[in-house]
Motif scaffolding. Structure first.
Motif, PDB file in Angstrom:
ATOM      1  N   LEU A 236      13.509  38.540 -90.808  1.00 46.08           N
ATOM      2  CA  LEU A 236      14.451  38.631 -91.918  1.00 46.08           C
ATOM      3  C   LEU A 236      15.005  37.260 -92.275  1.00 46.08           C
ATOM      4  N   HIS A 237      15.335  36.472 -91.269  1.00 46.30           N
ATOM      5  CA  HIS A 237      15.990  35.194 -91.523  1.00 46.30           C
ATOM      6  C   HIS A 237      15.030  34.112 -92.016  1.00 46.30           C
ATOM      7  N   ARG A 238      13.749  34.431 -92.072  1.00 41.03           N
ATOM      8  CA  ARG A 238      12.818  33.512 -92.729  1.00 41.03           C
ATOM      9  C   ARG A 238      12.996  33.523 -94.248  1.00 41.03           C
ATOM     10  N   LEU A 239      13.755  34.493 -94.748  1.00 41.50           N
ATOM     11  CA  LEU A 239      14.068  34.516 -96.178  1.00 41.50           C
ATOM     12  C   LEU A 239      14.850  33.282 -96.609  1.00 41.50           C
ATOM     13  N   ILE A 240      15.424  32.569 -95.650  1.00 43.78           N
ATOM     14  CA  ILE A 240      16.182  31.376 -96.005  1.00 43.78           C
ATOM     15  C   ILE A 240      15.291  30.344 -96.697  1.00 43.78           C
ATOM     16  N   TYR A 241      14.013  30.309 -96.318  1.00 43.15           N
ATOM     17  CA  TYR A 241      13.082  29.377 -96.954  1.00 43.15           C
ATOM     18  C   TYR A 241      12.833  29.773 -98.410  1.00 43.15           C
TER      19      TYR A 241
END
Length: 200
Positions: free
Chosen positions: A151-156
Motif C-alpha cells: 500500500l505504501h508504495r503508492l507514495i511513488y
C-alpha cells in the motif's frame, strides 16, 4: 564529534519536527509582515505546495538513507516526515480552495473537471490519504507487513503526480521542476536496483 548513526532517535525526531513546523512559522511571519509579494494568496498556495512536495520526496529518500546507513532512527522518523508532507499538501489544497477560489464550489468543481494539473494534484493527495491513515503501528500490525508495504508504495505514484502537477503549472523556468523530477527518478531507480539486489 559523534556520527549520525549515534544520534539519539529523539534528537532526529526533533529535527524532523522542526523541519515540518519551520515553514509554517516563516510563512506566518511573512504574511503578517506583508512581504509575500504583490499577490500574497498566490504566494501561500505556491509555498504550501512546494513545501509539501519537497517533504514528500524527503520522505521517500528516508528509505535509501536507511539502506545506506543502517541507522534505525531514520525509519522511525519516516512516518513523522510523511505526515508532515501530507499536512502541507492538504494545506496546499485548502489554500487553493479558500484563497484562490474563495470557496466557490461550482468553480472549484469546474476547474477539477477542466484543468489537468488540478486533477493530478487532487489525485496525488487522495493517494496519500490511505497512507496517512495506515501509517500507525497498530494499523500496520493489523494489515500485516506485506500488505502495508504494498500500500505504501503508492507514495511513488503520488510523488509522480505531484511532480507532474508542478511541471504543468510552470510557465517559464523549468529548472526547479526538472530538479524535482530528476530527484524522483533517482529515488525510483534506487528502489528498483535495491529490490533486484535483494531478490538475488
Amino acid at each position: 564529534m559523534a556520527s549520525r548513526r549515534t544520534w539519539p532517535v529523539t534528537t532526529f525526531r526533533l529535527v524532523v519536527l522542526v523541519t515540518g513546523m519551520a515553514p509554517a512559522i516563516w510563512l506566518l511571519w511573512r504574511w503578517f509582515e506583508g512581504s509575500l509579494g504583490a499577490n500574497p494568496p498566490e504566494a501561500v498556495v505556491h509555498f504550501t505546495g512546494l513545501t509539501g512536495l519537497t517533504l514528500l520526496l524527503v520522505t521517500i529518500g528516508f528509505s535509501p538513507a536507511f539502506r545506506l546507513t543502517k541507522w534505525p532512527g531514520i525509519m522511525i522518523a519516516r512516518r513523522q516526515m510523511g505526515l508532515w508532507a501530507f499536512f502541507w499538501l492538504l494545506a496546499h489544497m485548502v489554500a487553493w480552495m479558500g484563497l484562490d477560489q474563495y470557496w466557490d464550489w461550482p468553480w472549484i468543481m469546474r476547474d477539477m473537471m477542466d484543468l489537468a494539473y488540478v486533477r493530478y494534484g487532487l489525485a496525488a493527495l487522495i493517494l496519500l490519504l490511505p497512507l496517512a491513515l495506515t501509517s500507525f503501528k497498530r494499523v500496520q500490525q493489523r494489515m500485516g507487513p506485506r500488505a502495508w508495504h504494498w500500500l505504501h508504495r503508492l507514495i511513488y505514484v503520488s510523488a509522480a503526480l505531484g511532480v507532474t502537477h508542478f511541471w504543468i503549472l510552470t510557465r517559464a523556468d523549468y529548472l526547479l521542476p526538472t530538479l524535482y523530477a530528476t530527484a524522483l527518478c533517482g529515488l525510483v531507480l534506487f528502489r528498483l536496483i535495491d529490490a533486484l539486489m535483494h531478490r538475488q
